[in-house]
Every structure is written in C-alpha cells, then in structure tokens.
Write a protein that holds these residues in place. Structure first.
Motif, PDB file in Angstrom:
ATOM      1  N   GLN A   1       0.964  -1.544   0.362  1.00 48.69           N
ATOM      2  CA  GLN A   1      -0.236  -0.283   0.261  1.00 48.69           C
ATOM      3  C   GLN A   1       0.865   1.424   0.310  1.00 48.69           C
ATOM      4  N   ASP A   2       0.455   2.651  -0.634  1.00 46.50           N
ATOM      5  CA  ASP A   2       1.474   3.272  -0.465  1.00 46.50           C
ATOM      6  C   ASP A   2       1.472   4.367   0.635  1.00 46.50           C
ATOM      7  N   PHE A   3       1.477   4.505   2.107  1.00 49.94           N
ATOM      8  CA  PHE A   3       1.685   4.680   2.674  1.00 49.94           C
ATOM      9  C   PHE A   3       1.907   6.673   2.416  1.00 49.94           C
ATOM     10  N   ARG A   4       2.375   7.141   1.389  1.00 47.15           N
ATOM     11  CA  ARG A   4       2.747   8.819   1.735  1.00 47.15           C
ATOM     12  C   ARG A   4       0.701   8.773   0.964  1.00 47.15           C
ATOM     13  N   ILE A   5       0.260   7.942  -0.160  1.00 44.36           N
ATOM     14  CA  ILE A   5      -0.306   8.233  -0.525  1.00 44.36           C
ATOM     15  C   ILE A   5      -1.799   8.686   0.299  1.00 44.36           C
ATOM     16  N   GLN A   6      -2.225   7.313   1.426  1.00 44.71           N
ATOM     17  CA  GLN A   6      -2.476   7.553   1.458  1.00 44.71           C
ATOM     18  C   GLN A   6      -2.779   8.376   3.246  1.00 44.71           C
ATOM     19  N   LYS A   7      -1.962   8.968   3.491  1.00 47.67           N
ATOM     20  CA  LYS A   7      -1.782   9.537   4.500  1.00 47.67           C
ATOM     21  C   LYS A   7      -2.074  11.167   4.087  1.00 47.67           C
TER      22      LYS A   7
ATOM     23  N   SER B   1      -4.525   1.181  22.832  1.00 52.64           N
ATOM     24  CA  SER B   1      -4.496   1.944  22.069  1.00 52.64           C
ATOM     25  C   SER B   1      -5.767   1.881  21.344  1.00 52.64           C
ATOM     26  N   HIS B   2      -6.338   2.646  21.670  1.00 54.18           N
ATOM     27  CA  HIS B   2      -8.009   2.678  20.758  1.00 54.18           C
ATOM     28  C   HIS B   2      -7.801   3.075  19.843  1.00 54.18           C
ATOM     29  N   MET B   3      -6.897   2.949  19.383  1.00 55.60           N
ATOM     30  CA  MET B   3      -6.802   3.524  17.916  1.00 55.60           C
ATOM     31  C   MET B   3      -5.344   3.401  17.010  1.00 55.60           C
ATOM     32  N   LEU B   4      -5.264   3.169  15.693  1.00 56.22           N
ATOM     33  CA  LEU B   4      -3.663   3.077  15.320  1.00 56.22           C
ATOM     34  C   LEU B   4      -3.803   4.186  14.158  1.00 56.22           C
ATOM     35  N   ASN B   5      -2.682   4.605  14.356  1.00 59.04           N
ATOM     36  CA  ASN B   5      -2.457   6.020  13.286  1.00 59.04           C
ATOM     37  C   ASN B   5      -2.527   6.794  13.871  1.00 59.04           C
ATOM     38  N   CYS B   6      -2.659   8.129  13.248  1.00 66.11           N
ATOM     39  CA  CYS B   6      -2.725   9.313  14.134  1.00 66.11           C
ATOM     40  C   CYS B   6      -3.024  10.852  12.268  1.00 66.11           C
ATOM     41  N   LEU B   7      -3.728  11.591  12.894  1.00 62.68           N
ATOM     42  CA  LEU B   7      -4.065  12.803  12.037  1.00 62.68           C
ATOM     43  C   LEU B   7      -2.869  13.760  11.746  1.00 62.68           C
TER      44      LEU B   7
ATOM     45  N   CYS C   1       4.500  13.149  12.014  1.00 63.46           N
ATOM     46  CA  CYS C   1       5.380  13.759  12.228  1.00 63.46           C
ATOM     47  C   CYS C   1       6.905  12.998  11.261  1.00 63.46           C
ATOM     48  N   ARG C   2       7.646  13.768  11.521  1.00 64.36           N
ATOM     49  CA  ARG C   2       8.634  13.225   9.960  1.00 64.36           C
ATOM     50  C   ARG C   2       9.161  11.623  10.563  1.00 64.36           C
ATOM     51  N   TYR C   3       9.581  11.920  12.063  1.00 65.43           N
ATOM     52  CA  TYR C   3      10.513  10.856  12.928  1.00 65.43           C
ATOM     53  C   TYR C   3       8.885   9.764  13.434  1.00 65.43           C
ATOM     54  N   CYS C   4       8.363   9.764  13.020  1.00 69.30           N
ATOM     55  CA  CYS C   4       6.842   8.764  13.792  1.00 69.30           C
ATOM     56  C   CYS C   4       6.718   7.459  13.401  1.00 69.30           C
ATOM     57  N   PHE C   5       7.421   6.433  14.138  1.00 68.38           N
ATOM     58  CA  PHE C   5       7.223   5.467  14.466  1.00 68.38           C
ATOM     59  C   PHE C   5       6.881   4.511  13.636  1.00 68.38           C
ATOM     60  N   LEU C   6       5.588   5.132  13.931  1.00 71.44           N
ATOM     61  CA  LEU C   6       3.829   4.701  12.864  1.00 71.44           C
ATOM     62  C   LEU C   6       4.137   4.307  11.560  1.00 71.44           C
ATOM     63  N   GLN C   7       5.171   5.128  10.829  1.00 74.87           N
ATOM     64  CA  GLN C   7       4.788   5.211   9.532  1.00 74.87           C
ATOM     65  C   GLN C   7       6.127   4.253   9.141  1.00 74.87           C
ATOM     66  N   GLY C   8       7.099   3.848  10.237  1.00 71.04           N
ATOM     67  CA  GLY C   8       7.548   2.470   9.996  1.00 71.04           C
ATOM     68  C   GLY C   8       6.768   0.986  10.207  1.00 71.04           C
ATOM     69  N   MET C   9       5.801   0.992  10.831  1.00 73.28           N
ATOM     70  CA  MET C   9       5.794   0.352  11.622  1.00 73.28           C
ATOM     71  C   MET C   9       3.673  -0.813  10.770  1.00 73.28           C
ATOM     72  N   TYR C  10       3.259   0.353  10.061  1.00 73.22           N
ATOM     73  CA  TYR C  10       2.142  -0.218   9.472  1.00 73.22           C
ATOM     74  C   TYR C  10       2.493  -0.025   8.476  1.00 73.22           C
ATOM     75  N   GLN C  11       2.052  -0.815   7.332  1.00 73.79           N
ATOM     76  CA  GLN C  11       1.735  -1.244   6.380  1.00 73.79           C
ATOM     77  C   GLN C  11       0.754   0.508   5.585  1.00 73.79           C
ATOM     78  N   SER C  12      -0.323   0.315   6.686  1.00 76.03           N
ATOM     79  CA  SER C  12      -1.890   1.350   5.964  1.00 76.03           C
ATOM     80  C   SER C  12      -1.085   2.650   6.942  1.00 76.03           C
ATOM     81  N   ALA C  13      -1.852   3.967   5.943  1.00 78.93           N
ATOM     82  CA  ALA C  13      -1.926   4.817   6.766  1.00 78.93           C
ATOM     83  C   ALA C  13      -3.716   5.601   6.813  1.00 78.93           C
ATOM     84  N   HIS C  14      -4.630   4.180   6.857  1.00 77.75           N
ATOM     85  CA  HIS C  14      -5.576   4.668   7.688  1.00 77.75           C
ATOM     86  C   HIS C  14      -6.454   4.399   9.182  1.00 77.75           C
TER      87      HIS C  14
END
Ligand code: SF4
Length: 333
Positions: A44-50, A83-89, A92-105
């Motif tokens: 999945q394209d994390f950048r586009i989904q973001k 975690s009631h939620m995964l991913n963030c509004l 942040c360029r250093y955020c580990f979530l972007q390295g953790m999940y396949q999706s930005a949804h």
C-alpha cells in the motif's frame, strides 16, 4: 475530512459506530469482514493514503492492555499501554507509526468497554499498594481525533473512579475541550510532546504550532489538571542548546511548575528495519540524514551526541521541576 469509512461486520450495529457514521453523512461506506483485510496488505502507498486516510471502524478481540516497553515510565511501579486507535491525524517525519504499519488509514476500535475490562483486570493483578500507569497515546495521538472517537469523554469517568490507575494522555493536539468541560482529578496527566518551534515547523506536519500547544497546556493547568512535558524525541540540530532553552523557558513562562506532574526526555531511536522503511518513504528528508548511525540493530544518534543533548535538556528542566519529576524514557533500549 473523512471521505471513506470501512465498517467491520461485527460492529455494524454498535452504538458508537452509529454515532460516528451520523457525524459523516457524506462519507462512502464500505463493509469489510475484518479490518486487517484493508489495513494489513503489503504494497500500500503510505504516503498517498496519508493525504486522505480512510477511517476503519473495528472491534478489538485481544491484547487490549500490554506492558509498556522496558524503560518507559513516569514513576508508577507497573506500566501498561493501550491503543483505542492505530495511526495519527498528524504526520511527524520521525514517527515510528509510519515504519510500523502498511497503511496510513485510521483504525478505531469501538469496543471501549473491552479496554476498560482489561484495565480492571490488570489492576486486579497488581497489589493495592502499587501505582499503575496506563499510557494511551502509543499508537496514535490521544486527543487529536477526539471529535471522532469520543475516547477522552468515555475514559475520564472510568479513570476518575480508579485513583490507583494513572492515565497518561500523550498528545501534540490542542483539542482539550473535553478535559476543560470536566472537573479535574489527580490520576490523569495530559502530557504534551514538544520539539523546538523551528524543528517542529519542518518535521511535524499538520501539528498545531508550539505556541498554541503551550497555550492549551496552560489552560489545562489553570483549570486544575496535571500536565506533563515530554521532550520526545530529542532532535539534534545546530544550536540545539539555544532552541531547547527557549522552548523550556516559553513553556514555564506560561505553565506553573506546580501543575507539572512529570517531565521526560526521549531519545531518537528506531529499530533498523523500521528506520529503513521510513527512509524509503522519505528519501530526501534531512532529519533522517542527520547524525544517526546504526548500532546493535538500532539507529540512533552517536552516543556522545545523545548524551550531550540529554545533559543539556535535563539541566534546563531542572531549573523548573525537581529531580523526582524527571524521567528518561528509552523505548527499544
Ligand atoms: S503526533 Fe505522535 S503519533 Fe502523531 S504523527 Fe506525530 S509522533 Fe506520530
């Protein structure tokens, strides 16, 4: 803001699902069996989904409350996160979530009550004399999507009745209205994360300006809530002493030190595979090209850089808050 909402079959008739759907009458609704079908596939394209994330309403079945990583804590003898939620509004360029999940949804688990039951179970398993901390902003920002999730509204009354359980709401948001509407109580800390304004502007995309976050922090303190200050991650840059000094000064010019429950520093630190994935997403980002280097499967600043920043920032915080309120949080230590 939200154009597409995926809804798991299991939560189709959940009252929280109905409330959220009513808030987005124009959103496209798509049913799915399990959220993983949408969230987990590779490629999945994390950048586009973001740029336009969908919201996925789901049910969580297990692992509601997990032990916090070793080295993570603000004074409690037992530390857990949920975690009631995964991913963030935010982005942040250093955020580990972007390295953790396949999706930005955004995945939102609507069964809050199951988290509450699991928190009670953890409390039962610990001794009455133990202070237990529950961190809520680990896989998301605790407040940023409050208008959608209703998370704070649901959990404040729950924690108010359990004084032995300290709730940390970790945030970079200024959405503190729900807290301001509520009578403050001791065992809730809203902890604001900061980097200096010039770093924030370049690396924390979509995050409210530093000055607005200080204002939100001050409003909570004035209303009687405990607040926390997190310099996390510490980011190295030329003149970092001056910029962190200004940041700390600006915060304590607005927030009385007595309102501060805890301060902490967090180093910039990624597992190597996670770092590589983030660099592949943002190959031109200067932050990621900074003086970071691999060591023992982790990517960190060189030891002397990390130590120097820690020493400087610890001294800055020490001008305002006593040593016992200071914590050094090192995830993936
Ligand atoms: S606010 Fe926190 S969770 Fe959100 S993108 Fe930034 S670092 Fe990640």
């Amino acid at each position: 803001m939200i154009e597409t909402i995926y809804i798991e079959e299991a939560v189709r008739s959940h009252p929280r699902t109905s409330e959220i759907l009513a808030r987005f009458p124009g959103a496209r609704r798509i049913r799915c069996h399990r959220y993983g079908e949408v969230f987990n596939p590779r490629g999945q394209d994390f950048r586009i989904q973001k740029r336009r994330p969908a919201l996925i309403l789901a049910e969580k079945f297990k692992n509601f409350v997990l032990p916090a990583p070793e080295g993570f804590g603000i004074g409690g003898s037992e530390n857990f996160y949920f975690s009631h939620m995964l991913n963030c509004l935010y982005d942040c360029r250093y955020c580990f979530l972007q390295g953790m999940y396949q999706s930005a949804h955004y995945v939102m688990f609507v069964n809050h009550e199951s988290f509450m039951d699991a928190i009670d179970k953890r409390l039962e398993e610990t001794k009455e004399s133990q202070a237990v901390t529950f961190f809520s902003g680990y896989d998301c920002d605790s407040l940023a999507l409050e208008s959608v999730t209703g998370f704070v509204k649901a959990f404040l009354p729950f924690f108010r009745e359990r004084p032995r359980a300290l709730l940390e709401l970790r945030t970079k948001s200024v959405r503190v209205q729900e807290l301001l509407k509520t009578e403050p109580f001791e065992n809730c800390v809203t902890a604001f994360s900061f980097t200096p304004a010039e770093i924030s502007e370049k690396t924390e995309h979509g995050v409210p300006p530093v000055a607005s976050r200080i204002e939100a922090m001050a409003k909570l303190a004035e209303a009687g809530w405990k607040v926390g200050l997190r310099l996390d991650p510490l980011i190295y840059h030329k003149g970092f002493e001056n910029s962190y000094s200004k940041l700390v000064r600006d915060i304590f010019n607005a927030v009385p030190p007595e309102a501060v429950h805890s301060t902490s520093l967090g180093p910039m630190r990624f597992p190597k595979a996670m770092y590589d994935r983030i660099v592949r997403l943002y190959p031109d980002d200067r932050l990621l090209a900074g003086p970071l280097s691999p060591s023992n499967g982790m990517v960190t600043y060189r030891r002397h850089v990390e130590e120097e920043m820690t020493e400087v920032c610890r001294a800055l915080l020490g001008e305002y808050v006593p040593e016992e309120k200071f914590f050094h949080c090192t995830p993936w230590a």
